[in-house]
Design a protein around this motif. Sequence first.
Motif, PDB file in Angstrom:
ATOM      1  N   ILE A 136      44.308  27.914  34.892  1.00  0.00           N
ATOM      2  CA  ILE A 136      43.373  26.822  34.616  1.00  0.00           C
ATOM      3  C   ILE A 136      41.996  27.359  34.242  1.00  0.00           C
ATOM      4  O   ILE A 136      41.348  26.855  33.322  1.00  0.00           O
ATOM      5  CB  ILE A 136      43.269  25.895  35.854  1.00  0.00           C
ATOM      6  CG1 ILE A 136      44.633  25.252  36.129  1.00  0.00           C
ATOM      7  CG2 ILE A 136      42.194  24.835  35.666  1.00  0.00           C
ATOM      8  CD1 ILE A 136      44.733  24.570  37.484  1.00  0.00           C
ATOM      9  N   ILE A 137      41.563  28.385  34.965  1.00  0.00           N
ATOM     10  CA  ILE A 137      40.239  28.993  34.741  1.00  0.00           C
ATOM     11  C   ILE A 137      40.455  30.478  34.451  1.00  0.00           C
ATOM     12  O   ILE A 137      40.387  31.316  35.351  1.00  0.00           O
ATOM     13  CB  ILE A 137      39.331  28.806  35.984  1.00  0.00           C
ATOM     14  CG1 ILE A 137      39.329  27.347  36.442  1.00  0.00           C
ATOM     15  CG2 ILE A 137      37.913  29.286  35.685  1.00  0.00           C
ATOM     16  CD1 ILE A 137      38.731  27.125  37.817  1.00  0.00           C
ATOM     17  N   PRO A 138      40.759  30.842  33.202  1.00  0.00           N
ATOM     18  CA  PRO A 138      41.208  32.196  32.884  1.00  0.00           C
ATOM     19  C   PRO A 138      40.181  33.309  33.093  1.00  0.00           C
ATOM     20  O   PRO A 138      40.557  34.475  33.119  1.00  0.00           O
ATOM     21  CB  PRO A 138      41.621  32.112  31.415  1.00  0.00           C
ATOM     22  CG  PRO A 138      41.145  30.820  30.906  1.00  0.00           C
ATOM     23  CD  PRO A 138      40.803  29.950  32.060  1.00  0.00           C
ATOM     24  N   PHE A 139      38.934  32.974  33.271  1.00  0.00           N
ATOM     25  CA  PHE A 139      37.942  34.039  33.425  1.00  0.00           C
ATOM     26  C   PHE A 139      37.740  34.454  34.877  1.00  0.00           C
ATOM     27  O   PHE A 139      36.912  35.310  35.165  1.00  0.00           O
ATOM     28  CB  PHE A 139      36.599  33.642  32.780  1.00  0.00           C
ATOM     29  CG  PHE A 139      36.128  32.258  33.124  1.00  0.00           C
ATOM     30  CD1 PHE A 139      35.410  32.027  34.278  1.00  0.00           C
ATOM     31  CD2 PHE A 139      36.439  31.195  32.289  1.00  0.00           C
ATOM     32  CE1 PHE A 139      34.988  30.750  34.601  1.00  0.00           C
ATOM     33  CE2 PHE A 139      36.021  29.914  32.605  1.00  0.00           C
ATOM     34  CZ  PHE A 139      35.291  29.686  33.766  1.00  0.00           C
ATOM     35  N   ILE A 140      38.514  33.872  35.807  1.00  0.00           N
ATOM     36  CA  ILE A 140      38.493  34.364  37.186  1.00  0.00           C
ATOM     37  C   ILE A 140      39.877  34.920  37.531  1.00  0.00           C
ATOM     38  O   ILE A 140      40.879  34.532  36.925  1.00  0.00           O
ATOM     39  CB  ILE A 140      38.052  33.292  38.212  1.00  0.00           C
ATOM     40  CG1 ILE A 140      39.010  32.109  38.253  1.00  0.00           C
ATOM     41  CG2 ILE A 140      36.654  32.796  37.888  1.00  0.00           C
ATOM     42  CD1 ILE A 140      38.709  31.120  39.363  1.00  0.00           C
ATOM     43  N   PHE A 141      39.920  35.829  38.456  1.00  0.00           N
ATOM     44  CA  PHE A 141      41.153  36.525  38.847  1.00  0.00           C
ATOM     45  C   PHE A 141      41.821  37.192  37.643  1.00  0.00           C
ATOM     46  O   PHE A 141      43.050  37.273  37.570  1.00  0.00           O
ATOM     47  CB  PHE A 141      42.153  35.569  39.523  1.00  0.00           C
ATOM     48  CG  PHE A 141      41.640  34.867  40.742  1.00  0.00           C
ATOM     49  CD1 PHE A 141      41.105  35.578  41.804  1.00  0.00           C
ATOM     50  CD2 PHE A 141      41.704  33.483  40.846  1.00  0.00           C
ATOM     51  CE1 PHE A 141      40.653  34.927  42.943  1.00  0.00           C
ATOM     52  CE2 PHE A 141      41.253  32.825  41.982  1.00  0.00           C
ATOM     53  CZ  PHE A 141      40.725  33.548  43.036  1.00  0.00           C
ATOM     54  N   ASP A 142      41.013  37.696  36.711  1.00  0.00           N
ATOM     55  CA  ASP A 142      41.558  38.213  35.459  1.00  0.00           C
ATOM     56  C   ASP A 142      42.433  39.450  35.618  1.00  0.00           C
ATOM     57  O   ASP A 142      43.329  39.666  34.818  1.00  0.00           O
ATOM     58  CB  ASP A 142      40.449  38.465  34.436  1.00  0.00           C
ATOM     59  CG  ASP A 142      39.394  39.430  34.935  1.00  0.00           C
ATOM     60  OD1 ASP A 142      39.174  39.490  36.153  1.00  0.00           O
ATOM     61  OD2 ASP A 142      38.794  40.106  34.100  1.00  0.00           O
ATOM     62  N   ASN A 143      42.235  40.261  36.641  1.00  0.00           N
ATOM     63  CA  ASN A 143      43.059  41.455  36.825  1.00  0.00           C
ATOM     64  C   ASN A 143      43.933  41.386  38.070  1.00  0.00           C
ATOM     65  O   ASN A 143      44.574  42.376  38.425  1.00  0.00           O
ATOM     66  CB  ASN A 143      42.159  42.699  36.917  1.00  0.00           C
ATOM     67  CG  ASN A 143      41.472  42.993  35.612  1.00  0.00           C
ATOM     68  OD1 ASN A 143      42.076  42.899  34.555  1.00  0.00           O
ATOM     69  ND2 ASN A 143      40.209  43.343  35.676  1.00  0.00           N
ATOM     70  N   SER A 144      43.962  40.274  38.726  1.00  0.00           N
ATOM     71  CA  SER A 144      44.669  40.170  40.006  1.00  0.00           C
ATOM     72  C   SER A 144      46.162  40.448  39.893  1.00  0.00           C
ATOM     73  O   SER A 144      46.732  41.192  40.692  1.00  0.00           O
ATOM     74  CB  SER A 144      44.460  38.793  40.631  1.00  0.00           C
ATOM     75  OG  SER A 144      43.113  38.596  40.952  1.00  0.00           O
ATOM     76  N   PHE A 145      46.811  39.863  38.914  1.00  0.00           N
ATOM     77  CA  PHE A 145      48.257  40.043  38.813  1.00  0.00           C
ATOM     78  C   PHE A 145      48.607  41.454  38.378  1.00  0.00           C
ATOM     79  O   PHE A 145      49.551  42.051  38.909  1.00  0.00           O
ATOM     80  CB  PHE A 145      48.877  39.008  37.868  1.00  0.00           C
ATOM     81  CG  PHE A 145      50.373  38.933  37.988  1.00  0.00           C
ATOM     82  CD1 PHE A 145      50.953  38.452  39.153  1.00  0.00           C
ATOM     83  CD2 PHE A 145      51.185  39.352  36.966  1.00  0.00           C
ATOM     84  CE1 PHE A 145      52.340  38.385  39.282  1.00  0.00           C
ATOM     85  CE2 PHE A 145      52.565  39.289  37.080  1.00  0.00           C
ATOM     86  CZ  PHE A 145      53.143  38.803  38.241  1.00  0.00           C
ATOM     87  N   SER A 146      47.860  42.002  37.445  1.00  0.00           N
ATOM     88  CA  SER A 146      48.097  43.387  37.024  1.00  0.00           C
ATOM     89  C   SER A 146      47.930  44.337  38.200  1.00  0.00           C
ATOM     90  O   SER A 146      48.708  45.274  38.383  1.00  0.00           O
ATOM     91  CB  SER A 146      47.138  43.789  35.905  1.00  0.00           C
ATOM     92  OG  SER A 146      47.360  43.003  34.771  1.00  0.00           O
ATOM     93  N   SER A 147      46.922  44.086  39.011  1.00  0.00           N
ATOM     94  CA  SER A 147      46.698  44.888  40.208  1.00  0.00           C
ATOM     95  C   SER A 147      47.859  44.736  41.186  1.00  0.00           C
ATOM     96  O   SER A 147      48.345  45.728  41.753  1.00  0.00           O
ATOM     97  CB  SER A 147      45.387  44.473  40.866  1.00  0.00           C
ATOM     98  OG  SER A 147      45.180  45.175  42.058  1.00  0.00           O
ATOM     99  N   TYR A 148      48.325  43.519  41.382  1.00  0.00           N
ATOM    100  CA  TYR A 148      49.465  43.270  42.266  1.00  0.00           C
ATOM    101  C   TYR A 148      50.693  44.034  41.781  1.00  0.00           C
ATOM    102  O   TYR A 148      51.393  44.677  42.579  1.00  0.00           O
ATOM    103  CB  TYR A 148      49.778  41.770  42.349  1.00  0.00           C
ATOM    104  CG  TYR A 148      51.144  41.520  42.945  1.00  0.00           C
ATOM    105  CD1 TYR A 148      51.341  41.624  44.316  1.00  0.00           C
ATOM    106  CD2 TYR A 148      52.231  41.235  42.138  1.00  0.00           C
ATOM    107  CE1 TYR A 148      52.605  41.432  44.868  1.00  0.00           C
ATOM    108  CE2 TYR A 148      53.491  41.038  42.677  1.00  0.00           C
ATOM    109  CZ  TYR A 148      53.665  41.148  44.030  1.00  0.00           C
ATOM    110  OH  TYR A 148      54.916  40.979  44.567  1.00  0.00           O
ATOM    111  N   ILE A 149      50.986  43.958  40.489  1.00  0.00           N
ATOM    112  CA  ILE A 149      52.153  44.644  39.921  1.00  0.00           C
ATOM    113  C   ILE A 149      52.054  46.150  40.154  1.00  0.00           C
ATOM    114  O   ILE A 149      53.031  46.794  40.542  1.00  0.00           O
ATOM    115  CB  ILE A 149      52.294  44.335  38.415  1.00  0.00           C
ATOM    116  CG1 ILE A 149      52.626  42.855  38.197  1.00  0.00           C
ATOM    117  CG2 ILE A 149      53.342  45.233  37.761  1.00  0.00           C
ATOM    118  CD1 ILE A 149      53.983  42.436  38.710  1.00  0.00           C
TER     119      ILE A 149
END
Length: 65
Positions: free
Chosen positions: A40-53
């Motif tokens: 919904i708000i693409p400019f927040i949590f921008d690297n969170s999933f990549s970091s999780y992976i």
Amino acid sequence: MINFKHPKDVRLGYFKHLVFTWLESIRLAGMLPIMIIHGIIPFIFDNSFSSYIGKASERIKKIGT
């Protein structure tokens, strides 16, 4: 195909494999609201999933050694 030797193939006992997969499932479930918000708000949590992976990959490599 069913692989009854999978825990042994990854050098884990049944219960260690069970605990590891359940903990990873909990971590992944924690990513769900973060990814919904990011959609919904693409400019927040921008690297969170990549970091999780990346961290999940490291945990997978480490668990069977």
